[in-house]
Design a protein around this motif. Structure first.
Motif, PDB file in Angstrom:
ATOM      1  N   MET A  44      -5.446  -1.913   4.411  1.00  0.00           N
ATOM      2  CA  MET A  44      -5.712  -0.684   5.234  1.00  0.00           C
ATOM      3  C   MET A  44      -6.403   0.384   4.280  1.00  0.00           C
ATOM      4  SD  MET A  44      -2.044   0.021   6.734  1.00  0.00           S
ATOM      5  CE  MET A  44      -1.419  -1.279   7.846  1.00  0.00           C
ATOM      6  N   VAL A  45      -6.483   0.435   3.108  1.00  0.00           N
ATOM      7  CA  VAL A  45      -7.205   1.429   2.286  1.00  0.00           C
ATOM      8  C   VAL A  45      -8.618   0.853   1.952  1.00  0.00           C
ATOM      9  CG1 VAL A  45      -6.811   2.874   0.164  1.00  0.00           C
ATOM     10  CG2 VAL A  45      -4.882   1.742   1.066  1.00  0.00           C
ATOM     11  N   LEU A  51     -10.267   0.098  -1.874  1.00  0.00           N
ATOM     12  CA  LEU A  51     -10.105   1.195  -2.651  1.00  0.00           C
ATOM     13  C   LEU A  51      -8.514   1.341  -2.983  1.00  0.00           C
ATOM     14  CD1 LEU A  51     -12.106   3.796  -0.250  1.00  0.00           C
ATOM     15  CD2 LEU A  51     -12.751   2.856  -2.527  1.00  0.00           C
ATOM     16  N   GLN A  52      -7.754   0.473  -2.942  1.00  0.00           N
ATOM     17  CA  GLN A  52      -6.456   0.374  -3.398  1.00  0.00           C
ATOM     18  C   GLN A  52      -6.464   0.581  -4.785  1.00  0.00           C
ATOM     19  OE1 GLN A  52      -3.871  -0.255  -0.934  1.00  0.00           O
ATOM     20  NE2 GLN A  52      -3.089   1.054  -2.824  1.00  0.00           N
TER      21      GLN A  52
END
Lengths: 322, 395
Positions: A44-45, A51-52
């Protein structure tokens, strides 16, 4: 160019690249582990959760910094810095390409092993400084483990050193590019030494199946139990940098380093390092953790005698061949 | 714990670095976008501390497993409160557990959030009026998101985490969304002896605790057994007549009705020692019941005064094991001698019976609260205990 400036430039580049690779190695490990457990991992990121690591880092930056009342402030605060410093310091002598090396030391292998031994000190400092029983137990286990596995690591690293007749990592790689990788020939010495090196390396980096210093099922989070925010992040990062550097060293010692056809040396070195790195993950998410006594038994009953036999065999081989 | 963290105008936690940035000239322009970035970081990396005490914990585990997978939104489970952001209280919290939960919550670094997962954590559910259960964790924790269900399925918890993300973003925009803690309820349950971390704890208490621990392990105070057990007995000696024989020697009549024979309290220890010597080496259990006075129904049963009935159960170890049980009746005010010196396993079982039923055990080495909180004064399984007594300070 000024030699000092050149070294500084290379050091900056190596450290930056290492830290960046480490950040996304964390992402990769989460994806990899997730796929092994038929999950998806971060999605989701950012795209595919890329981008986690950034989000994690921003979060950890904002967390409260807790120093418990009875903790030893100096040791407690120094430990993460030392851990990260020692892990990055080991990268100094790794030859990533014929001319990309932080410090071209003649005693490179010795330096590496010395730095590897130093990495356990911050772990124990953290365990002692935290004034937490779980952290202290983790620190004690780390000391026991490091002392045990330092010996097979040294013995395994001696095999390519004797074969190439040099302690300079660059010269070892050059020898391999002329006479074939040690992994391939003499394979009866190279392959066992490589496996021995990998096992001892896993233990040095506290990875599963050798991660008893932090064994989360029994020691909460081991030495990092009391660490919050960025201090914990430094510890976490140090562990990954250590694994990454150790993979690079294994690639240089046994898999011919930058040597390879078609592509430039740097590409080969990076490919080999990352392949070994993935192998380490694979082991980590496949195997279970050893018990403390099993760990000692493996080291002293099996790995050390094998290492001694390998070094003796290498010496005989070198003399017989010359 | 460090006191360095600051609070913003709405009472929310604020990192000192943030304040510095806000006050730096020239940087204030970028602060708004920086704030968005920081909030994005916070919301997308919620590490969970699993305070899982019962069946909701299984659903919490399922949420981390392959079907729902909270790792998709960057949520991982950390074993230490120091590295967690969200405490998920999944399960019934008892009065004894509550101070421990509060301690773990206090150990989490700011900023932190709490999710009450499941009806027990939210309100106590059908355990709400029980003597041992906290009626909802919001009596002592600031709960941010309530996830209803019994237990909530993994999708519900995932939804709760997404709601929490929204809430954090609203928080960062300056809305006050954290519920206040009722200050009267925070320090309700204190152990009778101060903990190590308490200010009231003294060196003498440490020494006393150490001393009691050493005394408990030495055998100096234990009485010598009347009959020594000498190795394994031949099988034919373990006959059914053994138990009756011992009872007869002690002058106890086997009960005419069903149920274990009634032994006077004075003979309790002696009987246990004799049976142990005969090979009944395992102390299975002690079951105590409190009976209130009974008037008796005409022609059916007789009137009985208030009493405790304590049934002890022993068995032999190995194949074809045999069981011996007897009961002891205690009038109010009487006590039963402890078997802890004969069977080490009796220690905790008798403690439990004293704790819950209130059977007084004489000469017990360590008669402290086991199940109930340290400062609890009642015995909840006594028949005369009314359900609506003001039992816990939580309600």
């Amino acid at each position: 160019m000024n030699a000092f400036l050149e070294a500084l430039l290379i050091a900056t580049v190596i450290i930056t690249v290492l830290m960046t690779v480490t950040a996304w190695a964390l992402w990769f490990e989460r994806k990899f582990a997730a796929r092994m457990q038929s999950r998806l991992g971060p999605t989701m990121v950012g795209k595919s959760g890329l981008l986690q690591p950034v989000a994690d880092l921003l979060k950890l930056l904002q967390k409260e910094d807790i120093l418990t009342t009875h903790a030893d402030g100096l040791l407690f605060n120094l430990a993460p810095v030392l851990a990260a410093g020692a892990a990055i310091g080991a990268a100094a002598v790794v030859p990533f390409a014929p001319n990309i090396v932080g410090a071209n030391l003649d005693l490179g292998v010795l330096f590496l092993l010395a730095i590897g031994a130093v990495t356990v000190l911050p772990v124990f400092a953290a365990g002692w400084g935290s004034n937490n029983k779980f952290a202290l137990l983790g620190g004690m286990r780390a000391i026991a483990q490091s002392i045990s596995y330092e010996v097979p690591l040294l013995l395994a690293a001696l095999v390519p050193v004797i074969l190439a007749g040099s302690m300079n990592l660059g010269e070892i790689v050059e020898y391999q590019s002329k006479h074939g990788w040690f992994f391939a020939w003499p394979f009866f010495l190279g392959i066992p030494a490589f496996v021995l090196f990998l096992l001892a390396m896993l233990a040095e980096a506290n990875r599963i199946p050798f991660d008893i210093p932090e064994a989360e099922s029994e020691l909460v989070a081991g030495v990092t139990t009391e660490y919050t925010g960025m201090k914990f992040a430094l510890f976490y990062m140090a562990e990954y940098v250590h694994t990454l550097v150790a993979s690079a060293v294994a690639a240089a010692l046994f898999l011919g380093g930058w040597d390879g056809p078609f592509a430039p040396g740097l590409h080969w070195m990076v490919a080999k390092t990352l392949a070994l790195f993935v192998g380490v993950y694979w082991v980590r998410w496949t195997l279970l953790r050893f018990r403390s006594d099993q760990l000692m038994r493996i080291a002293w009953y099996f790995l050390v005698p094998t290492g001694v036999a390998l070094v003796a065999g290498t010496a005989v081989w070198v003399v017989w061949r010359s | 714990m460090s006191e360095k963290h600051t609070l913003d105008d709405t009472g929310n936690y604020e990192h000192p670095l943030y304040k510095t940035l806000l006050n730096t000239p020239g940087l204030s322009v970028g602060v708004a976008s920086l704030d968005d970035l920081l909030a994005w970081g916070l919301t997308n990396s919620l590490w969970v501390f699993p305070m899982a005490t019962s069946c909701c914990g299984i659903e919490l585990m399922a949420t981390a497993a392959s079907r729902v997978d909270i790792d998709r939104m960057g949520t991982i489970v950390r074993g230490t409160p120091r590295q967690a952001d969200v405490m998920v209280v999944a399960g019934t919290i008892t009065v004894k557990m509550a101070p421990r939960v509060k301690l773990l919550w206090d150990q989490m670094p700011e900023p932190k959030w709490c999710i009450a997962m499941g009806s027990c954590a939210i309100s106590g559910d059908f355990y709400r009026n029980l003597y041992s259960v906290v009626p909802g964790i919001d009596t002592f924790l600031p709960v941010d998101v309530y996830v209803p269900g019994c237990p909530p399925n993994p999708e519900a918890l995932m939804h709760g985490l997404l709601r929490l993300q929204e809430k954090i973003q609203r928080q960062r925009k300056g809305e006050k969304v954290v519920p206040d803690v009722n200050p009267d309820l925070i320090h309700v349950t204190k152990p009778s002896v101060p903990r190590l971390c308490d200010a009231a704890r003294t060196k003498e208490m440490d020494a006393a605790q150490l001393l009691s621990a050493t005394n408990a392990t030495t055998d100096e105070t234990s009485e010598p057994l009347a009959v020594e057990f000498t190795g394994a007995l031949p099988k034919q000696e373990l006959l059914a007549a053994d138990f009756e024989g011992v009872l007869k020697e002690l002058g106890v009549e086997a009960s005419a009705t069903d149920g274990p024979p009634l032994v006077p309290a004075a003979r309790h220890v002696e009987l246990a020692q004799r049976l142990k010597a005969l090979g009944y080496r395992q102390y299975v259990s002690v079951i105590a019941t409190h009976w209130v006075a009974k008037t008796g129904r005409k022609g059916k049963d007789e009137a009985e005064p208030e009493h405790f009935e304590v049934v002890t159960l022993l068995r032999t170890v190995g194949a074809k094991s045999r069981v011996a049980s007897w009961s002891v009746r205690l009038a109010p005010g009487e006590s039963i001698p402890s078997l802890a010196k004969v069977f080490a396993g009796a220690d905790w079982q008798e403690r439990e019976q004293w704790d819950l039923v209130g059977v007084p055990f004489a000469n017990h080495p360590d008669l402290r609260r086991l199940m109930m909180p340290e400062n609890y004064t009642l015995h909840p399984l006594r028949r005369d205990l009314a359900a609506d007594l003001p039992l816990a300070p939580w309600r």
